[in-house]
Design a protein around this motif. Structure first.
Motif, PDB file in Angstrom:
ATOM      1  N   TYR A   8       0.745  -1.116  -0.552  1.00  9.00           N
ATOM      2  CA  TYR A   8      -0.305  -0.152  -0.315  1.00  9.00           C
ATOM      3  C   TYR A   8       1.205   0.962   0.591  1.00  9.00           C
ATOM      4  O   TYR A   8       0.412   2.503  -0.335  1.00  9.00           O
ATOM      5  N   CYS A   9       2.036   1.041   0.542  1.00  6.14           N
ATOM      6  CA  CYS A   9       2.902   2.683   0.786  1.00  6.14           C
ATOM      7  C   CYS A   9       3.372   2.243  -1.217  1.00  6.14           C
ATOM      8  O   CYS A   9       3.656   3.646  -1.698  1.00  6.14           O
ATOM      9  N   LEU A  10       3.735   1.570  -1.608  1.00  3.96           N
ATOM     10  CA  LEU A  10       3.875   1.808  -3.418  1.00  3.96           C
ATOM     11  C   LEU A  10       2.955   2.407  -4.116  1.00  3.96           C
ATOM     12  O   LEU A  10       3.029   3.134  -4.526  1.00  3.96           O
ATOM     13  N   LEU A  11       1.602   2.069  -3.680  1.00  4.84           N
ATOM     14  CA  LEU A  11       0.586   2.590  -4.380  1.00  4.84           C
ATOM     15  C   LEU A  11      -0.030   3.680  -3.729  1.00  4.84           C
ATOM     16  O   LEU A  11      -0.212   4.692  -4.243  1.00  4.84           O
ATOM     17  N   ALA A  12       0.079   4.039  -2.658  1.00  2.66           N
ATOM     18  CA  ALA A  12       0.440   5.980  -1.750  1.00  2.66           C
ATOM     19  C   ALA A  12       0.971   6.418  -2.916  1.00  2.66           C
ATOM     20  O   ALA A  12       0.812   7.589  -2.799  1.00  2.66           O
ATOM     21  N   LYS A  13       2.059   6.016  -2.836  1.00  5.00           N
ATOM     22  CA  LYS A  13       3.524   6.928  -3.428  1.00  5.00           C
ATOM     23  C   LYS A  13       3.490   7.078  -4.739  1.00  5.00           C
ATOM     24  O   LYS A  13       3.294   8.239  -5.568  1.00  5.00           O
ATOM     25  N   GLN A  14       2.274   5.993  -5.931  1.00  3.58           N
ATOM     26  CA  GLN A  14       1.866   6.131  -7.068  1.00  3.58           C
ATOM     27  C   GLN A  14       0.510   7.420  -7.010  1.00  3.58           C
ATOM     28  O   GLN A  14       0.695   8.233  -7.268  1.00  3.58           O
ATOM     29  N   ALA A  60       0.622   9.569  -4.802  1.00  2.37           N
ATOM     30  CA  ALA A  60       1.084  11.111  -4.611  1.00  2.37           C
ATOM     31  C   ALA A  60       1.812  11.791  -6.206  1.00  2.37           C
ATOM     32  O   ALA A  60       1.386  12.882  -6.251  1.00  2.37           O
ATOM     33  N   GLU A  61       1.976  10.564  -6.696  1.00  7.60           N
ATOM     34  CA  GLU A  61       2.378  11.219  -8.389  1.00  7.60           C
ATOM     35  C   GLU A  61       1.497  12.016  -8.790  1.00  7.60           C
ATOM     36  O   GLU A  61       1.465  12.533  -9.830  1.00  7.60           O
ATOM     37  N   TYR A 118       9.410   5.838   2.772  1.00  4.13           N
ATOM     38  CA  TYR A 118       8.345   5.306   1.303  1.00  4.13           C
ATOM     39  C   TYR A 118       8.263   6.805   0.711  1.00  4.13           C
ATOM     40  O   TYR A 118       8.761   6.602  -0.760  1.00  4.13           O
ATOM     41  N   PHE A 119       8.238   7.887   0.940  1.00  6.31           N
ATOM     42  CA  PHE A 119       7.771   9.036   0.647  1.00  6.31           C
ATOM     43  C   PHE A 119       8.578  10.428   1.139  1.00  6.31           C
ATOM     44  O   PHE A 119       8.022  11.400   0.564  1.00  6.31           O
ATOM     45  N   THR A 120      10.240  10.115   1.183  1.00 10.63           N
ATOM     46  CA  THR A 120      10.953  10.904   1.023  1.00 10.63           C
ATOM     47  C   THR A 120      11.449  11.891  -0.409  1.00 10.63           C
ATOM     48  O   THR A 120      11.413  13.359   0.248  1.00 10.63           O
ATOM     49  N   GLU A 121      10.941  11.446  -1.340  1.00 13.10           N
ATOM     50  CA  GLU A 121      10.764  12.067  -2.306  1.00 13.10           C
ATOM     51  C   GLU A 121       9.147  12.436  -2.967  1.00 13.10           C
ATOM     52  O   GLU A 121       9.303  12.715  -4.307  1.00 13.10           O
ATOM     53  N   ASN A 131       4.889  16.855  -1.643  1.00 12.48           N
ATOM     54  CA  ASN A 131       2.690  17.216  -1.988  1.00 12.48           C
ATOM     55  C   ASN A 131       2.644  16.021  -0.894  1.00 12.48           C
ATOM     56  O   ASN A 131       1.360  16.384  -0.218  1.00 12.48           O
ATOM     57  N   THR A 132       4.042  15.454   0.348  1.00 14.15           N
ATOM     58  CA  THR A 132       2.895  14.501   0.755  1.00 14.15           C
ATOM     59  C   THR A 132       3.469  14.674   2.811  1.00 14.15           C
ATOM     60  O   THR A 132       4.333  16.236   2.851  1.00 14.15           O
ATOM     61  N   LEU A 133       2.965  14.636   2.764  1.00  9.48           N
ATOM     62  CA  LEU A 133       3.355  15.200   4.909  1.00  9.48           C
ATOM     63  C   LEU A 133       2.671  14.174   5.172  1.00  9.48           C
ATOM     64  O   LEU A 133       1.634  13.140   5.286  1.00  9.48           O
ATOM     65  N   ILE A 134       3.726  13.364   6.031  1.00 10.52           N
ATOM     66  CA  ILE A 134       3.921  11.858   6.748  1.00 10.52           C
ATOM     67  C   ILE A 134       3.768  11.436   8.268  1.00 10.52           C
ATOM     68  O   ILE A 134       4.711  12.458   8.881  1.00 10.52           O
TER      69      ILE A 134
END
Length: 254
Positions: free
Chosen positions: A19-25, A27-28, A48-51, A54-57
């Motif tokens: 789900y992290c990979l999906l959430a990263k997608q 965000a993109e 997973y979201f350092t790059e 536009n995210t707040l983790i």
């Protein structure tokens, strides 16, 4: 509309690497179609979201006894503490296009699919009806007037503090049902909490948002896990079960 003027955000729950990979997608996608909009994520893998600027983790570990469906309330609460409107979207969703982002969302809850809760439960999970009737009785609700709400894409907007009570009720009802062996169906819980607050279920603006999304719904995908992962899942389940029992004792009235 620039970033400083926005008073809404997207939010999602991303537990587990899949789900992290999906959430990263996700965000993109949002960076392309909703530039300047923030995606708030509660996750157990924040690295997973350092790059994704536009995210707040926020670091989060599963609180639900068996599943994490009711954990959505934590990320929604975080989003509403920072923005007037929180668009809660499942991590396994793609954004296909953009729209003007100045919709005036109605205070309370906005969803597309909503129907009589008794009819919905009777059709899909009739064994859940008796515990839900008990909850309705505890909340002094006429269950005939309560609605089920679709939860994969829902919008919560501040309503003079009622949204805080909604989150609290969601947690209490969800824990009670989990202790009765009902570990999914957060749309039922959300409907009960909304009814207790006297919220009317809104649909204004939802259709425009829905047309931009594609829900992949991978929650039923079977993945083989190794022995140690299964052991951690079993340990986590019993830990969360016992914690929920203790919390229930502290809220004995409900």
């Amino acid at each position: 509309m620039n970033k400083q003027q926005k008073d809404f955000c997207f939010c999602t729950l991303a537990l587990g690497k899949k789900y992290c990979l999906l959430a990263k997608q996700l965000a993109e996608d949002l960076a392309i179609y909703f530039p300047g909009a923030c995606l708030i994520i509660y996750t157990d893998y924040p690295q997973y979201f350092t790059e994704n600027p536009n995210t707040l983790i926020f670091k989060h570990q599963q609180q639900g006894i068996l599943n994490c469906y009711h954990d959505k309330r934590f990320v929604i609460a975080e989003a509403l503490s920072r923005f007037k409107t929180a668009i809660c979207i499942d991590a396994d969703t793609r954004i296909l296009n953009g729209i003007q982002d100045n919709i005036e969302w109605i205070p309370g809850i906005t969803v597309g699919h909503h129907e009589n809760l008794i009819a919905h439960v009777s059709k899909y999970n009739p064994e859940r009806l008796e515990p839900i009737k008990i909850v309705a009785s505890k909340l002094n609700l006429n269950l005939d007037e309560v609605e089920y709400v679709g939860e994969s894409l829902c919008i919560l907007t501040r309503d003079e503090g009622k949204e805080l009570e909604f989150i609290k009720l969601w947690g209490n009802i969800g824990r009670y049902l989990e202790l009765k062996g009902i570990h999914s169906g957060e749309g039922n819980t959300m409907g009960l909490a909304a009814a207790k607050l006297g919220w009317k279920i809104n649909s204004y603006g939802w259709e425009e948002m829905k047309q931009l999304t594609q829900h992949l719904d991978i929650s039923h995908t079977n993945i083989k896990e190794n022995f140690w992962h299964q052991l951690r899942l079993k340990f986590g389940y019993h830990y969360r079960l016992n914690r929920a029992r203790l919390m229930d004792l502290n809220d004995f009235k409900f």
